[in-house]
Every structure is written in C-alpha cells, then in structure tokens.
Motif scaffolding. Structure first.
Motif, PDB file in Angstrom:
ATOM      1  N   VAL A 226     -25.685  41.521 -35.604  1.00 22.95           N
ATOM      2  CA  VAL A 226     -27.096  41.781 -35.947  1.00 22.95           C
ATOM      3  C   VAL A 226     -27.609  40.678 -36.875  1.00 22.95           C
ATOM      4  O   VAL A 226     -28.711  40.141 -36.690  1.00 22.95           O
ATOM      5  CB  VAL A 226     -27.249  43.171 -36.618  1.00 22.95           C
ATOM      6  CG1 VAL A 226     -28.695  43.428 -37.000  1.00 22.95           C
ATOM      7  CG2 VAL A 226     -26.738  44.263 -35.695  1.00 22.95           C
ATOM      8  N   GLU A 227     -26.789  40.298 -37.854  1.00 21.79           N
ATOM      9  CA  GLU A 227     -27.192  39.216 -38.769  1.00 21.79           C
ATOM     10  C   GLU A 227     -27.388  37.917 -37.995  1.00 21.79           C
ATOM     11  O   GLU A 227     -28.365  37.214 -38.180  1.00 21.79           O
ATOM     12  CB  GLU A 227     -26.123  39.014 -39.853  1.00 21.79           C
ATOM     13  CG  GLU A 227     -26.035  40.194 -40.800  1.00 21.79           C
ATOM     14  CD  GLU A 227     -25.444  39.814 -42.150  1.00 21.79           C
ATOM     15  OE1 GLU A 227     -24.717  38.804 -42.209  1.00 21.79           O
ATOM     16  OE2 GLU A 227     -25.717  40.527 -43.132  1.00 21.79           O
ATOM     17  N   GLU A 228     -26.453  37.629 -37.113  1.00 22.54           N
ATOM     18  CA  GLU A 228     -26.518  36.398 -36.313  1.00 22.54           C
ATOM     19  C   GLU A 228     -27.811  36.395 -35.472  1.00 22.54           C
ATOM     20  O   GLU A 228     -28.528  35.401 -35.434  1.00 22.54           O
ATOM     21  CB  GLU A 228     -25.278  36.332 -35.415  1.00 22.54           C
ATOM     22  CG  GLU A 228     -25.375  35.361 -34.264  1.00 22.54           C
ATOM     23  CD  GLU A 228     -24.682  34.034 -34.534  1.00 22.54           C
ATOM     24  OE1 GLU A 228     -23.801  34.019 -35.391  1.00 22.54           O
ATOM     25  OE2 GLU A 228     -25.048  33.037 -33.879  1.00 22.54           O
ATOM     26  N   ALA A 229     -28.082  37.519 -34.812  1.00 23.11           N
ATOM     27  CA  ALA A 229     -29.270  37.580 -33.948  1.00 23.11           C
ATOM     28  C   ALA A 229     -30.544  37.428 -34.768  1.00 23.11           C
ATOM     29  O   ALA A 229     -31.464  36.691 -34.370  1.00 23.11           O
ATOM     30  CB  ALA A 229     -29.289  38.904 -33.185  1.00 23.11           C
ATOM     31  N   GLY A 287     -36.731  34.759 -25.090  1.00 24.61           N
ATOM     32  CA  GLY A 287     -35.389  34.991 -25.638  1.00 24.61           C
ATOM     33  C   GLY A 287     -35.457  35.810 -26.916  1.00 24.61           C
ATOM     34  O   GLY A 287     -34.636  36.695 -27.150  1.00 24.61           O
ATOM     35  N   LEU A 288     -36.475  35.520 -27.716  1.00 17.68           N
ATOM     36  CA  LEU A 288     -36.634  36.244 -28.982  1.00 17.68           C
ATOM     37  C   LEU A 288     -36.886  37.744 -28.721  1.00 17.68           C
ATOM     38  O   LEU A 288     -36.280  38.611 -29.337  1.00 17.68           O
ATOM     39  CB  LEU A 288     -37.812  35.620 -29.721  1.00 17.68           C
ATOM     40  CG  LEU A 288     -37.981  35.941 -31.188  1.00 17.68           C
ATOM     41  CD1 LEU A 288     -38.399  34.679 -31.935  1.00 17.68           C
ATOM     42  CD2 LEU A 288     -39.009  36.991 -31.415  1.00 17.68           C
ATOM     43  N   ARG A 289     -37.754  38.008 -27.752  1.00 18.37           N
ATOM     44  CA  ARG A 289     -38.028  39.422 -27.419  1.00 18.37           C
ATOM     45  C   ARG A 289     -36.766  40.084 -26.876  1.00 18.37           C
ATOM     46  O   ARG A 289     -36.470  41.237 -27.189  1.00 18.37           O
ATOM     47  CB  ARG A 289     -39.124  39.508 -26.361  1.00 18.37           C
ATOM     48  CG  ARG A 289     -40.496  39.156 -26.899  1.00 18.37           C
ATOM     49  CD  ARG A 289     -41.547  39.613 -25.898  1.00 18.37           C
ATOM     50  NE  ARG A 289     -42.865  39.228 -26.321  1.00 18.37           N
ATOM     51  CZ  ARG A 289     -43.542  38.198 -25.818  1.00 18.37           C
ATOM     52  NH1 ARG A 289     -42.987  37.453 -24.875  1.00 18.37           N
ATOM     53  NH2 ARG A 289     -44.737  37.906 -26.247  1.00 18.37           N
ATOM     54  N   GLU A 290     -36.028  39.338 -26.067  1.00 12.33           N
ATOM     55  CA  GLU A 290     -34.823  39.920 -25.478  1.00 12.33           C
ATOM     56  C   GLU A 290     -33.754  40.206 -26.526  1.00 12.33           C
ATOM     57  O   GLU A 290     -33.070  41.211 -26.473  1.00 12.33           O
ATOM     58  CB  GLU A 290     -34.282  38.996 -24.382  1.00 12.33           C
ATOM     59  CG  GLU A 290     -35.132  39.091 -23.133  1.00 12.33           C
ATOM     60  CD  GLU A 290     -34.808  38.019 -22.102  1.00 12.33           C
ATOM     61  OE1 GLU A 290     -35.348  38.096 -21.009  1.00 12.33           O
ATOM     62  OE2 GLU A 290     -34.015  37.107 -22.422  1.00 12.33           O
ATOM     63  N   ARG A 291     -33.640  39.301 -27.470  1.00 12.40           N
ATOM     64  CA  ARG A 291     -32.676  39.535 -28.548  1.00 12.40           C
ATOM     65  C   ARG A 291     -33.038  40.799 -29.320  1.00 12.40           C
ATOM     66  O   ARG A 291     -32.175  41.612 -29.644  1.00 12.40           O
ATOM     67  CB  ARG A 291     -32.685  38.358 -29.522  1.00 12.40           C
ATOM     68  CG  ARG A 291     -31.738  37.252 -29.186  1.00 12.40           C
ATOM     69  CD  ARG A 291     -31.808  36.249 -30.334  1.00 12.40           C
ATOM     70  NE  ARG A 291     -31.220  34.987 -29.998  1.00 12.40           N
ATOM     71  CZ  ARG A 291     -29.936  34.709 -30.083  1.00 12.40           C
ATOM     72  NH1 ARG A 291     -29.093  35.625 -30.465  1.00 12.40           N
ATOM     73  NH2 ARG A 291     -29.487  33.519 -29.776  1.00 12.40           N
ATOM     74  N   ALA A 292     -34.345  40.932 -29.616  1.00  8.27           N
ATOM     75  CA  ALA A 292     -34.787  42.124 -30.370  1.00  8.27           C
ATOM     76  C   ALA A 292     -34.495  43.387 -29.558  1.00  8.27           C
ATOM     77  O   ALA A 292     -33.988  44.379 -30.082  1.00  8.27           O
ATOM     78  CB  ALA A 292     -36.272  42.022 -30.695  1.00  8.27           C
TER      79      ALA A 292
END
Ligand SMILES: Nc1ncnc2c1ncn2[C@@H]1O[C@H](COP(=O)(O)OP(=O)(O)O)[C@@H](O)[C@H]1O
Ligand SMILES: [Mg+2]
Length: 372
Positions: A226-229, A287-292
């Motif tokens: 979670v921290e990494e993402a 990618g940002l939305r997908e990570r979230a």
C-alpha cells in the motif's frame, strides 16, 4: 375424525328427533357441538403452524437478500411450503457459489490492475528516456563529430564553442538520468516510512523543476504494497505536474481521514479537460486510477483549462491482517475504475475555483502568475 363426528351429528340428530325422546336428542346435540369446537381448535393450530413456517421462510428470504448465506431451512413436510423451503435452500447454495466465484474474480482483477499499472509505468519511463536522454545523447554525438571534423581541418579557434555546448548537453543528460534513476529506484519506504520518503521526494522534485512545493504528510505505518502504491501514485501525479502543468506551485497532502488514506496533489498550472479523450499512449492517469482501484479505493482528477489540477486518491486504511479496510470494494468489478460513467472524474463545473482550493491549502498562488 373430528370432521366425521361433525358430519355424523346432524344425521344422528335427525334419527333421534321426535321418536326416542329428548334426552337422547340433547346428548347428540352436545356431541355435535363438541365435534365442531374440536375441528375449530385443530384448524386454528394448523393455521398457526402454517403462519409460523411462512414467517420462517420470510425471515430466511430477508437474510438471503442481506447477503447472509450461512443458514438453511429445515423442511418439515412434503407440502407446498416444504417445496418452497427446498427451493430457497437450493437458491442459497447457488448464491453462495456465485459469491465465491465473484470474490475470486475480484482477486484476479486486482492482480491484473496492479500489473497494468506496472506496465504503464515502464512504458512511461521508456518514453521519458526516449524523449529526453536519447535526444540529448544524439545531439551530443553530432556536436562531438562536428568538433572532431573541425580539429581535423586544423580549425582550433572554433572548437571552444562546440565543446562548451557539448559539455552543457552532457551535464543536462547526466542530471536527467539522475532524475529518472531517482524515479526508478524503489524508495526505502520500509526504513523511512511513507510520509518521510514522500516529503524527501517532493523536496527533490521541487529543486529539480524549480517549483515551489509544500508537502504535508502524516500517516501511520501501512502494509508495504500500500505504501509503495501510494508513493508511485504521488510520483505519477508529480511527474504530470512537471510535464504538463507549467505550474509554479504544487501542494502534496497525505493523511488519514474517516478510515481512508487520502493523497492529494494539487498544482496551479494550466489545467486540462479531464473528460476529453486521452492519447492512446497516455497511460499515467489510467494507471493511477487502476492502482487506487486495486487497493479498493479510487482516484479523482479535478481540473479545467486555466484552473490548475487536483488529483485525489482515497484508499481504505487496511486492517492489521492486511485485508482491505471496511470501505473496500471489489476492484474493477464490471467496468475498469475511471471508465466513463463511474463518476471518478467530476464534471469540470464541479471543480472548486483555484482561489478556494489554494486558499484552503495555504499556498495562495494565482494561476498565470509567478514563474511562467
Ligand atoms: N497536472 C496536469 N496539468 C495539466 N495537464 C495534465 C496534468 N496531468 C495530466 N494532464 C493531461 O492529461 C494527459 C494524460 O496524462 P497521463 O495519463 O499521465 O499521460 P502522459 O503524462 O503520459 O501524457 C496529459 O497528456 C495532459 O494533457
Ligand atoms: Mg503522466
């Protein structure tokens, strides 16, 4: 049997009426009345049992609707209600199977979204390398070749200018490579903690790009992925500020609020229309939305031309056992997060004016002013 008595009573009554005398008649009448009352009591009991069973069925159906699939009915008899109970039990079995399959699908989607995010990041870095260092090294080779030709022709006087230019270019390529390495190198989150790593990164980002940056970051230790993402998402939003925003100021906030980790990256740059179709190669925000979404949260991009950009990522604080927190949902169930219609990107009209947003953050910058 009670019903038979009730039918027999009037017959007996008819036989005994008149001839045999009154005593017999009264006895018969009493027996008939007793039969009728008995039938009534039994009927009442049967109706009460029926009502009870129907209530059980109703409660079971309500529990199913609420997602409680752990109980089953015990069919008492082979009548219509018994059939209904069997069917409801079967339905509950099917529902439990479907839920398990859905959970499995959710897990797979999460993994895929994470992979897609990593792939998008590699693509972005490859493009960054191509657009920057690649071009600079090519120009450097041309400059050095020109200098060598000049030297071969004995034109030493003109050499200084070319070598100076080549030196500046080499220095610039060097600092670009260093910046890219900083982006690539996994931050030492385990040792520093996310908040400190982010503060350090924002400071170096500001120095590299000549921006004024504020970072307010305070979060409890979170599971490493979670921290990494979250760190990678902050990097992506900041890299967009550097590449596209032409901003003079950027604010980064990271904190926990109502059981959610909240990351905000806000700039006072030129903004854009988040509803406009993206270039097919623009994978950063996707990618940002997908990570979230992979973390059970979501990313919202608020922007409009001339009014800065605000990227907000919200993910549930994971529980101690590493499971997503109470606010988590199945990531990417149905449509990918951020797809049209998911409400991730609000209409441009919903975006607070830059003054309001920047006033709240304490930056107090004005779009169009300062650095540009
Ligand atoms: N902070 C920002 N300021 C202005 N425009 C932005 C900002 N962030 C994103 N954009 C716009 O959104 C587009 C998509 O961004 P992204 O998905 O990260 O792709 P990329 O950065 O590779 O272009 C960018 O090309 C840019 O036009
Ligand atoms: Mg980008």
């Amino acid at each position: 049997m009670v019903a038979a008595a009730a039918v027999a009573a009037p017959v007996l009554l008819a036989i005994t009426w008149g001839a045999e005398g009154r005593t017999l008649t009264w006895v018969t009448l009493a027996a008939a009345a007793g039969g009728v009352v008995g039938a009534g009591v039994q009927g009442f009991r049967a109706a009460r049992r029926l009502k009870h069973r129907l209530q059980e069925v109703g409660r079971f159906a309500a529990a199913l609707a609420a997602g409680n699939l752990g109980h089953r009915l015990q069919p008492e008899s082979a009548d219509e209600i018994g059939d209904l109970e069997e069917q409801l039990n079967e339905m509950a079995d099917r529902l439990a199977e479907a839920m398990a399959a859905l959970r499995e699908l959710g897990e797979k989607n999460r993994a895929l979204a994470y992979e897609a995010g990593a792939l998008a990041e590699r693509t972005r870095l490859a493009r960054d390398l191509h657009d920057t260092v690649n071009q600079e090294l090519f120009s450097l080779a041309l400059l050095v070749a020109a200098a060598r030709r000049r030297l071969e022709q004995g034109d030493v006087a003109g050499l200084g200018g070319e070598l100076k230019e080549a030196e500046a270019m080499a220095r610039h390529a060097h600092s670009t490579i260093r910046a890219l390495i900083l982006q690539l190198r996994p931050p030492d989150l385990a040792q520093q903690g996310l908040a400190a790593a982010l503060r350090e990164y924002v400071a170096s980002f500001a120095a590299r790009h000549g921006l004024e940056a504020t970072c307010r970051a305070e979060v409890p230790p979170l599971p490493a992925p979670v921290e990494e993402a979250l760190f990678r998402m902050a990097q992506e939003a900041l890299s967009n500020v550097a590449k596209h925003a032409q901003a003079s100021k950027v604010v980064v906030e990271l904190g926990v609020q109502d059981g959610q980790v909240r990351l905000v990256v806000r700039d006072n740059g030129r903004g854009f229309d988040p509803d406009a179709p993206l270039r097919p190669t623009a994978l950063g925000l996707t990618g940002l939305r997908e990570r979230a979404a992979a973390l059970g949260g979501r990313a919202v991009i608020r922007s409009r031309p001339g009014a800065g950009t605000e990227v907000t990522v919200q993910v549930p604080v994971p529980r101690e056992d590493g499971e997503p927190g109470p606010g988590a949902r199945v990531a990417n169930a149905g449509a990918p997060a951020g797809a049209p219609g998911d409400g991730a990107v609000p209409a441009p009209g919903e975006m607070p004016g830059p003054e309001a947003r920047e006033g709240a953050s304490g930056v107090g910058a004005h779009p169009g002013a300062d650095r540009r």
